[in-house]
Design an enzyme around this catalytic site. Structure first.
Site, short mmCIF file in Angstrom:
data_model
loop_
_atom_site.label_atom_id
_atom_site.label_comp_id
_atom_site.label_asym_id
_atom_site.label_seq_id
_atom_site.Cartn_x
_atom_site.Cartn_y
_atom_site.Cartn_z
N GLU A 56 -10.81 35.18 1.58
CA GLU A 56 -11.95 35.92 2.13
C GLU A 56 -12.78 35.07 3.08
OE1 GLU A 56 -12.90 38.67 -1.78
OE2 GLU A 56 -13.77 36.66 -1.66
N THR A 84 -8.60 28.32 -9.42
CA THR A 84 -8.67 29.74 -9.06
C THR A 84 -9.39 29.92 -7.73
OG1 THR A 84 -8.77 30.32 -11.40
CG2 THR A 84 -9.46 32.02 -9.84
N ASP A 227 -15.08 40.90 -9.25
CA ASP A 227 -15.50 40.57 -7.88
C ASP A 227 -14.40 40.86 -6.87
OD1 ASP A 227 -13.71 38.63 -8.55
OD2 ASP A 227 -15.02 36.94 -8.12
#
Lengths: 342, 342
Positions: A56, A84, A227
Site C-alpha cells: 500500500e 508481517t 485493516d
C-alpha cells in the site's frame, strides 16, 4: 540532500528516549493534526493485493508538506522468517515538490499505531479503566501496551495469542518494565473483567476473534487488526451494539470492521471528538469501538515528530536521492561530455 | 538491506555507458514489459495537485515485482532555481512485500521518457525520417535527441524554445556529440520540413504550442509535455486529424492531449502495436500522434534495467531502510530493555 533516519538510528532514538516518552509526544503531534483534519488532502490508501498479501501507498498533504508511506501486510510472513508489516516513508515540500526527509517506518508505524490507539482511548475508554485484555501479542503488542500506559496508566494486562511463544515473548519484553501480566489460554479467559480490549491479529480473513458475549457494557474496544478488505476480527453484532469511531470513513468502510455492515451504518469521525463537534463516551455502559485501520494523517504526524525531534543530531544522515544540477534546465550537465568522467 | 543507486552513481553509470547505449538497452526492457501489458496491475497515477504543481505516485506490479515512483511537476520551479521534475522510485518483492531496490529517478525518468518516445517512434514514424523538430529544449530535450538517434539514427535537429538560453544550452550539450542543430525563432520555422515533431514544454496550462497548420501529412508527433489535467500543447484539431497512440487510456484521458476531445474518441493502446494486435503507421501520409504522459510500467522497466545493469558493482550502496528483527514477531527486541543501549 534529503535527511534520512535509518533503522539503527530509529532504534537508537527510541531506546534513548523510551517508547512511552516518544508516544506521549507523538500523541501531541497526532492531536494537532487530527484537529485540523479538514485541511488535509485525503484519499483511501492505494492498495495492490495479491494472494500473499498487500502493498500500500498512503499519501496525504496539508498544503505545505506532503507525506506518504510505503507499507506491506503479509500475514504468512512470520512463518517464513519475515515480518508481517514493514514500512518506510517520506516528507516533501509542497511548494517545490522536493523530498526533504525519508525514514524507516516499521518501528515508526508501531509507535504511531500505538499512539493513535492511546490518543483515542484517552477520549473513549472509561477514565477508571485499569485492565486491558490483549488478543494477539505479535509485533505491535508491546508498543500498544506502552502507549496505553503512557496515556492512561494501564499496568494490568491479560493476554491471549494462539502462539504460546508469542505470549512468552511479550511477557519477557514487558515484565521488566513493570507491567503485571497474566497469560491465558482462551479469549474467554482473557477478556473476563477487562475494561479495554485490544485486538491485534494478522490473519487475512474474515475471523471472529471476539464474539458478542465477550464484550460487556462499558468496555472500550481498540480493534487494530481488521485493516484490509476481507480481514476482520469482530462479530458483526459487536459492531452493531457499539458506538463506532473511525479515522477516514471512505477507507474504513473498505478495510475496517464496518465492512461487515451496510454502507449507511452510522460512525463518528474521531477527529470531531477532538474538536468537540461530536461527543466521545456518553455513559459508563456504552460500548465504544475504535475501528482502527491506520490513516495517512497519522503517518504525516509521526514523520514530522521524528524529523523534528532528531533534527540536528547524528541520528539523521544525508542521502543523495534527488539530482540538483546548477542550471535547473540543464539536467544533462550531470552526465554530458563536458563533465569529467569519474 | 535495500540496494540504492544515488544521484552520483546514476550519473557515473550514464557517463560510463553513454545515454545512447543505455537507452538502447532500456528499449529492450520496455518492449518486453509493454508486450506483457495485460500481466500488470494498472491504475492511473495518484496525484496531489496544488496551485504550484503536482506530486504523484505511480505504482504498478507484474505479480512478482512491485514498483512505484515518486515524481513532482512544478512548472515555475526553474525560475526559482529548482527543477520542474524530480523523482525517485523503488522495487519490492511481491511475495513478501519487502523493498529490494531504491534509486534516484530524476535522471532515470529522463532516460525512460526518451526511451519510450524512441521505442514508439521506431514503430510509428516514417522509416525514412531524417529531421526532427524539437519544441522546448528544457531538461528532457537532450535525452530525447539521443533516444531518437539511438533508435532511428536522427542527427538533424531544428529547435525552438521561448527561452534563448535554453536553446544555447541544448546546442552546447549536443553539438559535441555530432548532431547538426539549427536554432529558430518560431515554431513555424522549426517545424518546416520536419519528419518528426517532439513537443516537450512545461507550462501548466491549456496551450497551443502547435497549431493545425504546423503538422503536415506523414509527420510523427511525439507529444511529451501534455501530462497533467489542464496541461496540453496541441491544437485540438491536430488530435482529431491524427491516429492517436497512448500508454494507458484511463490515465491519458485525464492527463494527455486527448483530454481535449470526447471520452469515446478512438485511441490505440501502443502495447498492441508491439504484440501485433493493432497496426502501427498505415501509410506515408498518415499523421501519427504519440500522446505520451508517462506510465508506471515504463518506470518498472527502467528500474529493473538500472538494477540489473549495475548489480554487483560499486554503483549500488546498501541502505538500512527496513527493520529486520531476528524473530519476526519481536519487533520490540530492536528497542527493548534487553538490548544494550548504543
Amino acid at each position: 540532500m534529503v535527511q534520512f533516519v535509518n533503522v539503527t538510528n530509529m532504534a537508537r532514538w527510541i531506546q534513548r528516549e523510551s517508547v512511552e516518552k516518544i508516544i506521549g509526544t507523538m500523541i501531541d503531534y497526532l492531536e494537532r493534526d487530527f484537529k485540523r483534519w479538514e485541511k488535509f488532502d485525503k484519499i483511501a490508501r492505494v492498495a495492490s493485493h495479491t494472494p500473499f498479501g498487500v502493498i500500500e501507498l498512503m499519501p496525504t498533504s496539508d498544503g505545505e508538506e506532503y507525506s506518504f508511506k510505503y507499507v506491506n501486510g503479509h500475514p504468512s510472513n512470520p512463518a517464513r522468517g519475515f515480518q508481517t508489516v514493514t514500512a518506510y516513508g517520506m516528507l516533501a515540500d509542497v511548494d517545490n515538490g522536493y523530498p526533504t526527509f525519508i525514514s524507516e517506518m516499521t518501528l515508526l508505524t508501531a509507535l504511531r499505531t500505538a499512539a493513535t490507539s492511546a490518543m483515542v482511548a484517552k477520549k473513549l475508554a472509561r477514565p477508571d479503566s485499569r485492565t486491558m485484555a490483549m488478543i494477539g501479542t505479535g509485533s505491535q503488542s508491546e508498543f500498544q501496551a506502552l502507549g496505553f500506559r503512557a496515556a492512561m496508566g494501564i499496568e494490568d494486562l491479560v493476554i491471549f495469542d494462539t502462539d504460546p511463544e508469542a505470549m512468552d515473548k511479550f511477557r519477557r519484553n514487558m515484565e521488566p518494565l513493570g507491567f503485571r501480566i497474566r497469560l491465558t489460554s482462551s479469549v474467554d479467559e482473557a477478556v473476563d473483567g477487562a475494561d479495554i480490549i485490544t485486538t491485534c491479529t494478522a490473519d487475512k480473513a474474515q475471523n471472529t476473534i471476539l464474539a458478542r458475549h465477550h464484550v460487556k457494557p462499558g468496555v472500550h474496544l481498540n480493534a487494530v487488526g481488521g485493516d484490509c478488505p476481507g480481514k476482520t476480527e469482530l462479530d458483526e453484532q459487536i459492531v452493531r451494539d457499539s458506538t463506532v469511531f473511525v479515522e477516514f470513513p471512505p477507507q474504513t468502510r473498505i478495510e475496517g470492521e464496518i465492512q461487515q455492515v451496510e454502507e449507511g451504518f452510522p460512525v463518528v469521525e474521531f477527529w470531531k471528538v477532538l474538536t468537540g463537534e461530536e461527543p466521545g463516551r456518553r455513559s459508563a455502559e456504552e460500548i465504544t469501538l475504535f475501528d482502527s485501520v491506520g490513516f495517512a494523517i497519522a503517518d504525516f504526524a509521526a514523520l514530522r515528530c521524528v524529523r523534528d525531534l532528531t533534527a540536528g543530531t547524528e541520528l539523521q544522515d544525508s542521502i543523495e536521492l534527488i539530482a540538483d544540477p546548477e542550471d535547473p534546465k540543464d539536467l544533462f550537465s550531470l552526465v554530458g561530455s563536458l563533465k569529467p568522467i569519474s
